[in-house]
Design an enzyme around this catalytic site. Structure first.
Site, PDB file in Angstrom:
ATOM      1  N   CYS A   3       0.863  -1.182   0.000  1.00 38.99           N
ATOM      2  CA  CYS A   3       0.000   0.000   0.000  1.00 38.99           C
ATOM      3  C   CYS A   3       0.901   1.233   0.000  1.00 38.99           C
ATOM      4  CB  CYS A   3      -0.984  -0.010   1.172  1.00 38.99           C
ATOM      5  SG  CYS A   3      -0.216   0.038   2.812  1.00 38.99           S
ATOM      6  N   ARG A   9      -3.279  -0.628   5.473  1.00 40.70           N
ATOM      7  CA  ARG A   9      -3.874  -1.710   4.699  1.00 40.70           C
ATOM      8  C   ARG A   9      -2.959  -2.918   4.525  1.00 40.70           C
ATOM      9  NH1 ARG A   9      -5.266   2.119  -0.205  1.00 40.70           N
ATOM     10  NH2 ARG A   9      -3.344   3.008   0.656  1.00 40.70           N
ATOM     11  N   ASP A 112      -8.234   3.845   1.157  1.00 45.12           N
ATOM     12  CA  ASP A 112      -7.267   4.241   2.176  1.00 45.12           C
ATOM     13  C   ASP A 112      -8.028   4.694   3.426  1.00 45.12           C
ATOM     14  OD1 ASP A 112      -5.406   5.472   3.749  1.00 45.12           O
ATOM     15  OD2 ASP A 112      -4.529   6.668   2.136  1.00 45.12           O
TER      16      ASP A 112
END
Ligand code: 4NP
Length: 143
Positions: A3, A9, A112
């Site tokens: 990420c 994440r 996000d």
């Protein structure tokens, strides 16, 4: 698992996939396209949602993606289109490029959650849990 910051994440994706595969056969790691948070532990909201499902990600440390990762890994799963494009840009050849996937499939982003609340992290966990279930099945069938 890749990420942007490697604190929200991809640490979750790493922890979730590790929980679904045999770690003597599959090596799972994560990285960020940026080095903004290099050396940092995962975001406390990621640690908390993982813990709720019995997964401990608290010892992970953020690191940036490096070119040698193309040599060290067979599959590179990115969380969103921006991560995907950034990693593809680093590919040295077609073989590198062929390893790069989007974890939810092309055009589908894991949002996000950094600037949102706890709900975003629950949502991300569910998305990654499903995706990692599919990945674990693919890996099982490849053996
Ligand atoms: P991640 O989330 O890419 O899922 O780790 C983010 C973490 C930090 C920032 C952005 C996204 N940041 O801008 O610092």
């Amino acid at each position: 698992m890749v990420c942007l910051g490697n604190i929200c994440r991809s640490p979750l994706a790493e922890g979730i996939l590790k929980a679904k595969v045999d770690d003597s056969k599959v090596f799972v790691d994560s990285a960020g396209t940026s080095a903004f948070h290099q050396g940092a532990f995962p975001d406390e909201r990621s640690i908390a949602i993982a813990k709720k499902y019995g997964i401990d990600i608290a010892d992970q440390r953020s690191r940036p993606f490096e070119i040698h990762d193309f040599d060290d890994f067979d599959l590179i799963y990115t969380m969103d289109t921006s991560n995907y494009n950034n990693i593809l840009e680093l590919a040295r050849d077609e073989e590198d490029a062929s390893k790069v996937k989007m974890i939810l499939g092309r055009g589908n982003d894991v949002p996000d959650p950094y600037y949102g609340g706890e709900h975003g992290f629950r949502n991300v966990f569910q998305m990654l849990d499903e995706a990692c279930g599919r990945i674990a099945t693919i890996l099982e069938n490849e053996r």
